[in-house]
Enzyme design. Structure first.
Site, mmCIF file in Angstrom:
data_model
loop_
_atom_site.group_PDB
_atom_site.id
_atom_site.type_symbol
_atom_site.label_atom_id
_atom_site.label_comp_id
_atom_site.label_asym_id
_atom_site.label_seq_id
_atom_site.Cartn_x
_atom_site.Cartn_y
_atom_site.Cartn_z
ATOM 1 N N ARG A 215 59.467 -8.436 1.274
ATOM 2 C CA ARG A 215 58.069 -8.856 1.380
ATOM 3 C C ARG A 215 57.292 -7.805 2.177
ATOM 4 N NH1 ARG A 215 55.490 -14.595 3.531
ATOM 5 N NH2 ARG A 215 56.819 -14.247 5.361
ATOM 6 N N ASP B 147 56.903 -17.793 12.834
ATOM 7 C CA ASP B 147 56.427 -16.447 12.570
ATOM 8 C C ASP B 147 54.912 -16.427 12.689
ATOM 9 O OD1 ASP B 147 55.458 -17.593 10.222
ATOM 10 O OD2 ASP B 147 56.955 -16.658 8.934
#
Length: 529
Positions: A165, A447
């Site tokens: 990603r 996150d």
């Protein structure tokens, strides 16, 4: 493979250990070619994002685009068939591309490891280049190591498929410069991995696979597809080798799921349904409206009507087009206490049962200890089948009103919810500024998406006067004092300023990361390339 170095990228950072293996002249030239070809289009699309924010704030309706109705109504088109290693995706584990996480994730028993340069990586230059080294070493199977304490990390035989990603279109990489401008971070993360690992992955029987974050519309998907086409052409890799799964984590993208699949169809491998980023996007887009006032984020579950509409539409859209539908994150970190572990497993099991029964083909976990739970749940539904693309969910009918039906759960926050958001945002900011992008907080692996939803909820509650500024300031003082007492190294003044700039201003910053990155994480030196 030969690339002539004519697209000069300057490295504005000090050399680091083994950086020369990644930042080769040919690799930098490849990134420069991508920046040259697509930098202006990317800038134009970022300007369009800002115009869209203003249009929606002024009352423009959000609906399925009339101009693309022919794409949605055409029953004949499909995305590319599943690529090697991406046919069965029932369990995917995510995390930053550091060496320890890489070995644990690849050995975890998950089908896929998403190596995350975006939300789970604080973009220190050493983290970015080090992550690329981790991936190169993993692909070359030379990543084994022993810690100073004597703990060994060794790759097993059956490994998860690597999917990378890159950072979103909205971010720059300030340590690389092309044409007098920072290189788009997305092109850096994609380009360096693709240049070094694409052919190696193909030779190993897989391919270069990606997750694409934060897309807001079909034009941003089209840009990625054009990047893929050029990248494959430059390196002599057959067109269509790349596969990409798009995270539908913005409210505007939810109205263009089919169009996004269509734009990427020769390279598409599916869509993913998140939670925090989706709610974060909803507040950014409609936070000025009282009918979009959300309660404590813990109360906004995936069973909320507007979230159900979003996830069921995603499954139907994917399976209609032959694409995988991947569910959201199980962020629990199993502790050592047996009762707490069982409670965490029960929560995860319930969430994954909902996803599997709704038709998802797989789901995410943040910790290796959750892999068996997710595998068991999806195995009970899938059996020996690798997916359930045959479940086309033709029973699902979702309208624009369904996707926007937030008022059915809207309400004021609780005092505990306000404090939690202040505390989590500050603690995550502290870790991020130290270079850590994935952080265990209160039994969950968090996150950047968690910090984003936490701080924009505070902003929304202040804007609508359901929480007064004095209360937030008091909580800010208390939580900073507690943080400073526990972690004397914490930059309390920087944390206060970052929170005030991103959660307590009149105009909401769209992301906390660009400004915080420029102020705190960029370490420029004289150019060396």
């Amino acid at each position: 493979m030969t690339i002539t170095t004519t697209h000069h990228v300057r490295v504005l950072a000090a050399p680091g250990h083994r950086h020369d293996e990644i930042l080769t002249p040919a690799a930098l030239d490849f990134v420069g070619r991508l920046a040259d070809a697509f930098g202006q289009r990317r800038r134009d699309l970022m300007k369009e994002r800002r115009r869209q924010v203003l249009r929606l704030a002024a009352g423009a309706p959000l609906d399925f685009p009339l101009v693309t109705s022919a794409v949605r109504d055409d029953p004949t088109w499909r995305v590319a068939p599943p690529a090697p290693g991406l046919t069965d995706r029932r369990v995917e584990i995510t995390g930053p591309p550091d060496r320890r996480m890489a070995v644990n994730a690849l050995n975890s028993g998950a089908n896929v490891w998403m190596a995350d340069f975006e939300d789970a990586t604080a973009p220190l230059w050493d983290n970015i280049v080090g992550g690329q080294l981790t991936l190169l070493d993993a692909v070359e199977r030379r990543i084994d190591f022993t810690t100073p304490e004597g703990r060994e990390y060794r790759l097993g035989e059956e490994l998860a498929t690597i999917v990378v990603r890159p950072r979103g279109w909205h971010l720059d990489e300030e340590h690389l410069e092309f044409g007098g401008r920072p290189v788009p971070a997305a092109l850096v993360d994609f380009g360096l991995y693709f240049f070094h690992c694409a052919q190696r992955q193909i030779d190993a029987g897989y391919g270069p696979y990606f997750y694409l974050p934060k897309l807001e519309n079909r034009y941003e998907a089209r840009l990625w597809n054009d990047v893929f086409v050029l990248a494959q052409e430059l390196l002599g890799i057959p067109r269509g080798t790349i596969r990409a799964t798009v995270l539908i984590e913005t409210i505007t993208a939810a109205f263009e799921m089919e169009e996004i699949l269509y734009e990427l169809r020769e390279h598409s491998s599916g869509l993913n349904a998140g939670r925090w980023d989706y709610l974060f996007s909803l507040i950014k887009t409609f936070g000025h409206r009282t009918d979009f006032l959300l309660p404590d984020r813990a109360k906004v579950t995936m069973t909320a009507p507007f979230m159900r509409a979003y996830t069921e539409l995603l499954v139907r859209t994917c399976h209609k087009r032959g694409a995988h539908a991947i569910g959201g994150m199980a962020a629990q970190v199993p502790g050592r206490d047996p009762a707490a572990r069982e409670a965490a497993f029960a929560t995860v099991r319930l969430d994954k049962e909902r996803e599997a029964e709704d038709g998802f083909d797989g789901s995410w976990v943040a910790h290796p200890g959750l892999v068996p739970v997710c595998r068991e749940v999806f195995g009970s539904v899938l059996g020996d089948r690798p997916h359930q693309l045959d479940r086309t969910r033709e029973d699902v009918e979702v309208t624009a009103a369904d996707l926007l039906s937030v008022r059915r759960i809207s309400g004021p926050p609780t005092p505990e919810g306000v404090r939690t958001n202040v505390s989590v945002a500050l603690r995550y900011f502290a870790a991020w500024l130290r270079g850590q992008g994935a952080v265990a907080l209160d039994g969950l692996m968090e996150d950047a998406a968690t910090a984003e939803i936490a701080r924009v909820q505070i902003w929304q509650w202040l804007r609508h006067w359901v929480v007064d500024r004095e209360t937030v300031e008091e909580l800010l003082d208390e939580e900073l004092a507690a943080l400073g007492a526990e972690y004397p190294w914490a930059p309390v003044d920087d944390l206060r300023a970052l929170f005030e700039r991103t959660a307590m201003t009149g105009e909401l910053p769209l992301f906390f990361t660009p400004d915080a990155y420029t102020r705190h994480l960029v370490r420029r030196t004289e150019a060396r390339a």
